[in-house]
Design a protein around this motif. Structure first.
Motif, PDB file in Angstrom:
ATOM      1  N   ARG A  15       0.817  -1.210   0.000  1.00 13.40           N
ATOM      2  CA  ARG A  15       0.000   0.000   0.000  1.00 13.40           C
ATOM      3  C   ARG A  15       0.851   1.260   0.000  1.00 13.40           C
ATOM      4  O   ARG A  15       1.987   1.257   0.470  1.00 13.40           O
ATOM      5  CB  ARG A  15      -0.891   0.018   1.249  1.00 13.40           C
ATOM      6  CG  ARG A  15      -1.535  -1.298   1.581  1.00 13.40           C
ATOM      7  CD  ARG A  15      -3.008  -1.296   1.314  1.00 13.40           C
ATOM      8  NE  ARG A  15      -3.619  -2.545   1.742  1.00 13.40           N
ATOM      9  CZ  ARG A  15      -4.134  -3.421   0.890  1.00 13.40           C
ATOM     10  NH1 ARG A  15      -4.090  -3.204  -0.398  1.00 13.40           N
ATOM     11  NH2 ARG A  15      -4.697  -4.511   1.338  1.00 13.40           N
ATOM     12  N   SER A  16       0.262   2.319  -0.461  1.00 14.14           N
ATOM     13  CA  SER A  16       0.928   3.611  -0.425  1.00 14.14           C
ATOM     14  C   SER A  16       1.000   4.067   1.028  1.00 14.14           C
ATOM     15  O   SER A  16      -0.002   3.987   1.749  1.00 14.14           O
ATOM     16  CB  SER A  16       0.138   4.590  -1.275  1.00 14.14           C
ATOM     17  OG  SER A  16      -0.020   5.802  -0.662  1.00 14.14           O
ATOM     18  N   GLY A  17       2.175   4.472   1.474  1.00 14.69           N
ATOM     19  CA  GLY A  17       2.347   4.876   2.871  1.00 14.69           C
ATOM     20  C   GLY A  17       2.419   3.700   3.817  1.00 14.69           C
ATOM     21  O   GLY A  17       2.318   3.890   5.021  1.00 14.69           O
ATOM     22  N   GLY A  18       2.605   2.484   3.288  1.00 16.11           N
ATOM     23  CA  GLY A  18       2.690   1.302   4.136  1.00 16.11           C
ATOM     24  C   GLY A  18       4.047   1.256   4.804  1.00 16.11           C
ATOM     25  O   GLY A  18       5.014   0.761   4.249  1.00 16.11           O
ATOM     26  N   PHE A  19       4.131   1.787   6.013  1.00 14.94           N
ATOM     27  CA  PHE A  19       5.415   1.925   6.697  1.00 14.94           C
ATOM     28  C   PHE A  19       5.389   1.129   7.989  1.00 14.94           C
ATOM     29  O   PHE A  19       4.373   1.094   8.681  1.00 14.94           O
ATOM     30  CB  PHE A  19       5.658   3.405   7.022  1.00 14.94           C
ATOM     31  CG  PHE A  19       6.791   3.643   7.970  1.00 14.94           C
ATOM     32  CD1 PHE A  19       8.101   3.594   7.534  1.00 14.94           C
ATOM     33  CD2 PHE A  19       6.557   3.910   9.316  1.00 14.94           C
ATOM     34  CE1 PHE A  19       9.157   3.804   8.406  1.00 14.94           C
ATOM     35  CE2 PHE A  19       7.604   4.123  10.197  1.00 14.94           C
ATOM     36  CZ  PHE A  19       8.897   4.076   9.724  1.00 14.94           C
ATOM     37  N   HIS A  20       6.470   0.484   8.313  1.00 15.83           N
ATOM     38  CA  HIS A  20       6.615  -0.129   9.630  1.00 15.83           C
ATOM     39  C   HIS A  20       8.061   0.030  10.065  1.00 15.83           C
ATOM     40  O   HIS A  20       8.968   0.121   9.244  1.00 15.83           O
ATOM     41  CB  HIS A  20       6.195  -1.598   9.623  1.00 15.83           C
ATOM     42  CG  HIS A  20       6.958  -2.453   8.669  1.00 15.83           C
ATOM     43  ND1 HIS A  20       8.152  -3.016   8.989  1.00 15.83           N
ATOM     44  CD2 HIS A  20       6.702  -2.808   7.387  1.00 15.83           C
ATOM     45  CE1 HIS A  20       8.607  -3.697   7.945  1.00 15.83           C
ATOM     46  NE2 HIS A  20       7.743  -3.589   6.966  1.00 15.83           N
ATOM     47  N   GLU A  30       7.473  -6.752  13.941  1.00 14.49           N
ATOM     48  CA  GLU A  30       7.046  -8.079  13.504  1.00 14.49           C
ATOM     49  C   GLU A  30       5.532  -8.220  13.551  1.00 14.49           C
ATOM     50  O   GLU A  30       5.000  -9.257  13.949  1.00 14.49           O
ATOM     51  CB  GLU A  30       7.717  -9.152  14.373  1.00 14.49           C
ATOM     52  CG  GLU A  30       9.221  -9.139  14.273  1.00 14.49           C
ATOM     53  CD  GLU A  30       9.879 -10.219  15.108  1.00 14.49           C
ATOM     54  OE1 GLU A  30       9.194 -11.172  15.519  1.00 14.49           O
ATOM     55  OE2 GLU A  30      11.096 -10.100  15.346  1.00 14.49           O
ATOM     56  N   GLY A  31       4.818  -7.179  13.187  1.00  7.39           N
ATOM     57  CA  GLY A  31       3.365  -7.256  13.090  1.00  7.39           C
ATOM     58  C   GLY A  31       2.677  -7.347  14.426  1.00  7.39           C
ATOM     59  O   GLY A  31       1.596  -7.917  14.535  1.00  7.39           O
ATOM     60  N   GLY A  32       3.247  -6.829  15.475  1.00  5.59           N
ATOM     61  CA  GLY A  32       2.629  -6.872  16.792  1.00  5.59           C
ATOM     62  C   GLY A  32       3.168  -7.992  17.661  1.00  5.59           C
ATOM     63  O   GLY A  32       2.999  -7.974  18.869  1.00  5.59           O
ATOM     64  N   GLN A  33       3.813  -8.975  17.024  1.00  6.04           N
ATOM     65  CA  GLN A  33       4.464 -10.036  17.798  1.00  6.04           C
ATOM     66  C   GLN A  33       5.645  -9.420  18.546  1.00  6.04           C
ATOM     67  O   GLN A  33       6.215  -8.441  18.091  1.00  6.04           O
ATOM     68  CB  GLN A  33       4.960 -11.114  16.825  1.00  6.04           C
ATOM     69  CG  GLN A  33       5.782 -12.211  17.447  1.00  6.04           C
ATOM     70  CD  GLN A  33       6.172 -13.249  16.409  1.00  6.04           C
ATOM     71  OE1 GLN A  33       5.319 -13.865  15.817  1.00  6.04           O
ATOM     72  NE2 GLN A  33       7.464 -13.409  16.197  1.00  6.04           N
TER      73      GLN A  33
END
Length: 143
Positions: free
Chosen positions: A41-46, A51-54
């Protein structure tokens, strides 16, 4: 020659990647991002390490070790290493120049109970009790 007439050398710059311009370009449809998900996605930043909340790996592993900023870099040399030095007046700088100790070392101690062959004069170097006695017997001194 003017600054505005200077250009990059041939092959120094790559052309910009044009995405979403059809199947033939190799970067059509999903534009090299794969299918679905936050990264597509546009602006999909992490954050790095997220690790996705893990619970992330750096928080799952135990903390270990400690490096004190007050610690001085110390080195030990033996009496046999001391006997290999040609001069009788020895200090930390001389040991660094000869490569007996590393350049970062600030504290040096002579250890070991061997035979002192010369009357050494040690400046700014610590010695063990047995080495101190051996140097005194040989006619040297520790300053």
């Amino acid at each position: 020659m003017f600054i505005n007439s200077i250009t990059s050398g041939c092959g120094a710059r790559h052309s910009q990647r044009r995405v979403g311009r059809g199947i033939g370009s190799g970067l059509g449809k999903t534009c090299g991002r794969g299918h679905k998900g936050q990264k597509s996605r546009s602006g999909g930043f992490h954050k790095v390490g997220f690790e996705g909340g893990q619970m992330p790996l750096q928080r799952r592993l135990p903390k270990r070790g400690f490096n004190s900023y007050l610690k001085k870099d110390a080195a030990e040399i033996t009496v046999t290493q001391l006997n290999l030095i040609n001069t009788t007046e020895v200090d930390v700088l001389l040991l660094k120049q000869l490569g007996v100790i590393s350049k970062k070392t600030s504290i040096v101690k002579v250890i070991g109970n061997g035979e002192i062959l010369k009357p050494y004069v040690l400046r700014g170097i610590r010695v063990s009790k047995s080495v101190d006695a051996a140097i005194q017997r040989a006619g040297g001194k520790v300053e």
